[in-house]
Design a protein around this motif. Sequence first.
Motif, PDB file in Angstrom:
ATOM      1  N   HIS A   4      70.566  12.399  26.084  1.00 55.15           N
ATOM      2  CA  HIS A   4      68.947  13.996  25.861  1.00 55.15           C
ATOM      3  C   HIS A   4      69.802  14.481  24.625  1.00 55.15           C
ATOM      4  N   THR A  11      67.048  18.226  24.181  1.00 51.41           N
ATOM      5  CA  THR A  11      65.902  17.588  24.161  1.00 51.41           C
ATOM      6  C   THR A  11      65.294  17.632  25.692  1.00 51.41           C
ATOM      7  N   LEU A  13      61.824  17.078  29.158  1.00 56.95           N
ATOM      8  CA  LEU A  13      61.116  15.922  29.514  1.00 56.95           C
ATOM      9  C   LEU A  13      60.030  16.635  29.747  1.00 56.95           C
ATOM     10  N   ARG A  14      58.927  16.388  29.118  1.00 61.22           N
ATOM     11  CA  ARG A  14      57.646  16.380  29.233  1.00 61.22           C
ATOM     12  C   ARG A  14      56.852  15.276  30.245  1.00 61.22           C
ATOM     13  N   CYS A  15      55.969  15.505  31.212  1.00 63.36           N
ATOM     14  CA  CYS A  15      55.050  14.598  32.241  1.00 63.36           C
ATOM     15  C   CYS A  15      54.362  14.422  30.999  1.00 63.36           C
ATOM     16  N   PRO A  24      66.445  16.960  31.454  1.00 60.87           N
ATOM     17  CA  PRO A  24      66.787  15.804  30.733  1.00 60.87           C
ATOM     18  C   PRO A  24      67.143  14.344  32.025  1.00 60.87           C
ATOM     19  N   CYS A  29      57.888  12.794  37.765  1.00 58.69           N
ATOM     20  CA  CYS A  29      58.147  14.086  38.224  1.00 58.69           C
ATOM     21  C   CYS A  29      57.402  14.611  39.075  1.00 58.69           C
ATOM     22  N   LEU A  37      57.293   9.710  31.523  1.00 68.79           N
ATOM     23  CA  LEU A  37      58.090  10.762  30.643  1.00 68.79           C
ATOM     24  C   LEU A  37      58.292  11.505  29.900  1.00 68.79           C
ATOM     25  N   GLU A  38      58.239  11.755  28.628  1.00 67.70           N
ATOM     26  CA  GLU A  38      58.335  11.502  27.327  1.00 67.70           C
ATOM     27  C   GLU A  38      59.209  13.054  26.455  1.00 67.70           C
ATOM     28  N   SER A  39      60.032  12.499  25.719  1.00 69.04           N
ATOM     29  CA  SER A  39      60.677  13.917  24.521  1.00 69.04           C
ATOM     30  C   SER A  39      60.205  15.155  24.576  1.00 69.04           C
TER      31      SER A  39
END
Length: 117
Positions: A4, A11, A13-15, A24, A29, A37-39
């Motif tokens: 991560h 980096t 994570l974004r839902c 990370p 979520c 979840l994306e970076s």
Amino acid sequence: MAPHATQNCITILRCGSCTTLHAPETARCSSCGGANLESAHCSGTGSIVSWKVVEPLDVGAQDDSSVTLAIVELDDGPWLYSKIEGSFPECAEARVRVAFRSTVCEDGFPVFGVCAA
Ligand SMILES: [Zn+2]
């Protein structure tokens, strides 16, 4: 250990469903329960929420300096367990500001350094 973080950036994570930002290691979520979840890019700066000084476990270690572990609240929102590098203001009145420096491979904690106030 999840890849991560690289040398000079971290980096988070974004839902993908509700755009809440997470640490990370997060698997789901906490806001909507989604696993998509994306970076996401992280500013790499934050404030120390809680911290403690840990004495080294290995008495014979070459480097016998103690280590400061802290919970850092990133400016982006997520909280991270981190290692704090450099001098630490032990009786700080306000929250200590920190900035991401690098990832330490041997124990996986991201390393933050104390910022000038
Ligand atoms: Zn969500």
